[in-house]
Design a protein around this motif. Structure first.
Motif, PDB file in Angstrom:
ATOM      1  N   ASP A   1       0.863  -1.175   0.000  1.00 54.87           N
ATOM      2  CA  ASP A   1       0.000   0.000   0.000  1.00 54.87           C
ATOM      3  C   ASP A   1       0.902   1.228   0.000  1.00 54.87           C
ATOM      4  O   ASP A   1       1.713   1.418   0.922  1.00 54.87           O
ATOM      5  CB  ASP A   1      -0.865   0.049   1.261  1.00 54.87           C
ATOM      6  CG  ASP A   1      -2.104  -0.820   1.181  1.00 54.87           C
ATOM      7  OD1 ASP A   1      -2.312  -1.469   0.137  1.00 54.87           O
ATOM      8  OD2 ASP A   1      -2.860  -0.857   2.165  1.00 54.87           O
ATOM      9  N   ALA A   2       0.791   2.066  -1.009  1.00 50.63           N
ATOM     10  CA  ALA A   2       1.536   3.323  -1.011  1.00 50.63           C
ATOM     11  C   ALA A   2       0.861   4.297  -0.054  1.00 50.63           C
ATOM     12  O   ALA A   2      -0.349   4.219   0.186  1.00 50.63           O
ATOM     13  CB  ALA A   2       1.567   3.912  -2.418  1.00 50.63           C
TER      14      ALA A   2
ATOM     15  N   SER B   1       3.113   8.147  -3.934  1.00 55.63           N
ATOM     16  CA  SER B   1       2.582   7.014  -4.690  1.00 55.63           C
ATOM     17  C   SER B   1       3.698   5.968  -4.796  1.00 55.63           C
ATOM     18  O   SER B   1       4.838   6.217  -4.381  1.00 55.63           O
ATOM     19  CB  SER B   1       2.114   7.453  -6.074  1.00 55.63           C
ATOM     20  OG  SER B   1       3.160   8.069  -6.796  1.00 55.63           O
ATOM     21  N   ILE B   2       3.379   4.823  -5.346  1.00 57.97           N
ATOM     22  CA  ILE B   2       4.358   3.734  -5.413  1.00 57.97           C
ATOM     23  C   ILE B   2       5.669   4.187  -6.050  1.00 57.97           C
ATOM     24  O   ILE B   2       6.758   3.907  -5.538  1.00 57.97           O
ATOM     25  CB  ILE B   2       3.779   2.538  -6.200  1.00 57.97           C
ATOM     26  CG1 ILE B   2       2.761   1.773  -5.344  1.00 57.97           C
ATOM     27  CG2 ILE B   2       4.888   1.594  -6.667  1.00 57.97           C
ATOM     28  CD1 ILE B   2       3.364   0.999  -4.184  1.00 57.97           C
ATOM     29  N   ASP B   3       5.590   4.889  -7.177  1.00 59.87           N
ATOM     30  CA  ASP B   3       6.807   5.277  -7.890  1.00 59.87           C
ATOM     31  C   ASP B   3       7.567   6.407  -7.206  1.00 59.87           C
ATOM     32  O   ASP B   3       8.710   6.696  -7.577  1.00 59.87           O
ATOM     33  CB  ASP B   3       6.472   5.677  -9.330  1.00 59.87           C
ATOM     34  CG  ASP B   3       5.492   6.840  -9.390  1.00 59.87           C
ATOM     35  OD1 ASP B   3       5.782   7.845 -10.062  1.00 59.87           O
ATOM     36  OD2 ASP B   3       4.419   6.746  -8.764  1.00 59.87           O
TER      37      ASP B   3
ATOM     38  N   PHE C   1      13.218   0.808   0.523  1.00 58.42           N
ATOM     39  CA  PHE C   1      12.880  -0.572   0.178  1.00 58.42           C
ATOM     40  C   PHE C   1      13.863  -1.580   0.780  1.00 58.42           C
ATOM     41  O   PHE C   1      13.722  -2.780   0.560  1.00 58.42           O
ATOM     42  CB  PHE C   1      12.859  -0.758  -1.341  1.00 58.42           C
ATOM     43  CG  PHE C   1      11.784   0.034  -2.032  1.00 58.42           C
ATOM     44  CD1 PHE C   1      10.588   0.319  -1.401  1.00 58.42           C
ATOM     45  CD2 PHE C   1      11.974   0.489  -3.321  1.00 58.42           C
ATOM     46  CE1 PHE C   1       9.598   1.046  -2.035  1.00 58.42           C
ATOM     47  CE2 PHE C   1      10.982   1.214  -3.975  1.00 58.42           C
ATOM     48  CZ  PHE C   1       9.789   1.493  -3.328  1.00 58.42           C
ATOM     49  N   MET C   2      14.858  -1.110   1.519  1.00 58.23           N
ATOM     50  CA  MET C   2      15.842  -1.975   2.152  1.00 58.23           C
ATOM     51  C   MET C   2      16.017  -1.537   3.590  1.00 58.23           C
ATOM     52  O   MET C   2      16.128  -0.334   3.860  1.00 58.23           O
ATOM     53  CB  MET C   2      17.188  -1.903   1.420  1.00 58.23           C
ATOM     54  CG  MET C   2      17.144  -2.379  -0.022  1.00 58.23           C
ATOM     55  SD  MET C   2      18.708  -2.094  -0.897  1.00 58.23           S
ATOM     56  CE  MET C   2      18.607  -0.309  -1.163  1.00 58.23           C
ATOM     57  N   GLY C   3      16.043  -2.475   4.510  1.00 60.25           N
ATOM     58  CA  GLY C   3      16.234  -2.102   5.904  1.00 60.25           C
ATOM     59  C   GLY C   3      16.284  -3.296   6.821  1.00 60.25           C
ATOM     60  O   GLY C   3      16.098  -4.441   6.394  1.00 60.25           O
TER      61      GLY C   3
ATOM     62  N   ARG D   1       3.414   4.041 -12.063  1.00 61.21           N
ATOM     63  CA  ARG D   1       3.363   5.496 -11.941  1.00 61.21           C
ATOM     64  C   ARG D   1       2.015   5.917 -11.351  1.00 61.21           C
ATOM     65  O   ARG D   1       0.955   5.567 -11.870  1.00 61.21           O
ATOM     66  CB  ARG D   1       3.568   6.168 -13.301  1.00 61.21           C
ATOM     67  CG  ARG D   1       3.666   7.701 -13.210  1.00 61.21           C
ATOM     68  CD  ARG D   1       3.869   8.328 -14.582  1.00 61.21           C
ATOM     69  NE  ARG D   1       5.100   7.872 -15.219  1.00 61.21           N
ATOM     70  CZ  ARG D   1       6.309   8.383 -14.973  1.00 61.21           C
ATOM     71  NH1 ARG D   1       6.438   9.367 -14.093  1.00 61.21           N
ATOM     72  NH2 ARG D   1       7.369   7.918 -15.593  1.00 61.21           N
ATOM     73  N   GLY D   2       2.074   6.639 -10.252  1.00 67.43           N
ATOM     74  CA  GLY D   2       0.857   7.105  -9.598  1.00 67.43           C
ATOM     75  C   GLY D   2       0.102   6.016  -8.859  1.00 67.43           C
ATOM     76  O   GLY D   2      -1.021   6.252  -8.398  1.00 67.43           O
ATOM     77  N   GLY D   3       0.702   4.845  -8.702  1.00 67.69           N
ATOM     78  CA  GLY D   3      -0.002   3.715  -8.101  1.00 67.69           C
ATOM     79  C   GLY D   3      -0.299   3.920  -6.627  1.00 67.69           C
ATOM     80  O   GLY D   3       0.549   4.376  -5.861  1.00 67.69           O
ATOM     81  N   SER D   4      -1.514   3.544  -6.219  1.00 67.57           N
ATOM     82  CA  SER D   4      -1.859   3.563  -4.793  1.00 67.57           C
ATOM     83  C   SER D   4      -1.412   2.279  -4.122  1.00 67.57           C
ATOM     84  O   SER D   4      -1.426   2.159  -2.891  1.00 67.57           O
ATOM     85  CB  SER D   4      -3.365   3.734  -4.610  1.00 67.57           C
ATOM     86  OG  SER D   4      -4.069   2.552  -4.986  1.00 67.57           O
ATOM     87  N   GLY D   5      -1.017   1.309  -4.924  1.00 69.33           N
ATOM     88  CA  GLY D   5      -0.531   0.033  -4.420  1.00 69.33           C
ATOM     89  C   GLY D   5       0.093  -0.725  -5.563  1.00 69.33           C
ATOM     90  O   GLY D   5       0.016  -0.314  -6.727  1.00 69.33           O
TER      91      GLY D   5
END
Length: 292
Positions: free
Chosen positions: A77-78, A88-90, A97-99, A246-250
């Motif tokens: 979920d973005a 958003s996702i992008d 994304f790493m941790g 691009r612009g993704g909510s998830g």
């Protein structure tokens, strides 16, 4: 000089491979197919075959199209999903994304209450026992609900698309507030929060308050996470790889946990630190080669 630079590049590649090989891996992702769990009111996963077989020229060829909701199967979920103007996702920084990963286990609560929630008291108790959350943490909540994945009635509490009858555990808004305020209190940032259920908020939630709280602080969510029972409480690294919409909510996501070698006495973050260092050197060498 070019030969020396090429040799350095090969050494860096070998070091990266060694860092990745130092430990074992857990895939925290369910396969995407027609059985993928999706939010009751959303489009299910479907796949259309275009070709599968040997061509007249003698080589094998197969090709498919697929269609699915952003919020189906193991997905991210973005923050923009429930917070206007947030990432958003992008737009989520790659560094998020790493941790380091941690697991907070509330299975005992869920056994007695199927809509139980992770609370701020649970988090405080966890930190009293295991210490503060590391900076850039990706926190997982293990509810035990994942063993129901694939059975819609058991997983959602209903076999219909009526979202007023959902039954599954989640995260209490108070716990979400503790996580969003953690950076201000400690200087350490929470990157993402995931769990083995269909939603960050529990089934009965109608306002999705925990979503709103976390996403307003640009903390992303991971839902329908697989194999959390295979993770230790601390001491592992996480790589999260969402489809860049691009612009993704998830987006569908692949999540990989790296467990340190049981025989290693090095600090848990060493493999990832070495990976980041060697990757940086490799990029610098490549840039130098291009300038020759």
């Amino acid at each position: 000089m070019p030969r020396l630079a090429s040799s350095l590049a090969l050494v860096c590649v070998a070091a990266i491979h060694g860092a990745l090989a130092d430990g074992s891996y857990v895939d925290l992702t369910y396969s995407f197919d027609e059985s993928a769990m999706k939010w009751p009111s959303r489009q299910p996963f479907s796949r259309e075959e275009h070709a599968r077989g040997y061509t007249p020229r003698g080589y094998w060829y197969e090709s498919y199209s697929f269609c699915m909701s952003e919020h189906a199967g193991t997905h991210m979920d973005a923050p923009s999903h429930f917070a206007e103007g947030k990432w958003s996702i992008d737009q989520i920084p790659i560094t998020h994304f790493m941790g380091q990963g941690v697991v907070v286990d509330i299975q005992d609560k869920v056994e007695n209450n199927p809509v139980a929630e992770l609370t701020s008291d649970d988090l405080m108790t966890w930190m009293d026992e295991h210490g503060p959350l590391p900076d850039g943490v990706i926190l997982f909540v293990r509810t035990g609900w994942g063993k129901r994945y694939g059975n819609k009635t058991a997983y959602f509490g209903t076999d219909t698309n009526d979202t007023s009858n959902l039954i599954f555990p989640g995260i209490n808004p108070g716990a979400a507030q503790l996580l969003t305020g953690y950076e201000a209190a400690t200087g350490r940032r929470v990157f993402g929060v995931g769990l083995d259920t269909p939603s960050l908020d529990n089934g009965p939630s109608t306002l999705f308050t925990s979503h709103v709280e976390l996403f307003t602080a640009n903390i992303y969510g991971l839902e329908n996470v697989a194999n959390l029972e295979k993770l230790p409480t601390t001491g592992f690294q996480v790589i999260v790889m969402p489809m860049k919409i691009r612009g993704g909510s998830g987006a569908p996501v692949r999540i990989i946990a790296t467990l340190p070698d049981a025989n290693s006495t090095s600090h848990a973050s060493a493999p990832m630190s070495l990976l980041h260092f060697t990757a940086t050197v490799f990029l610098l060498v490549c840039r130098y080669l291009q300038s020759l």
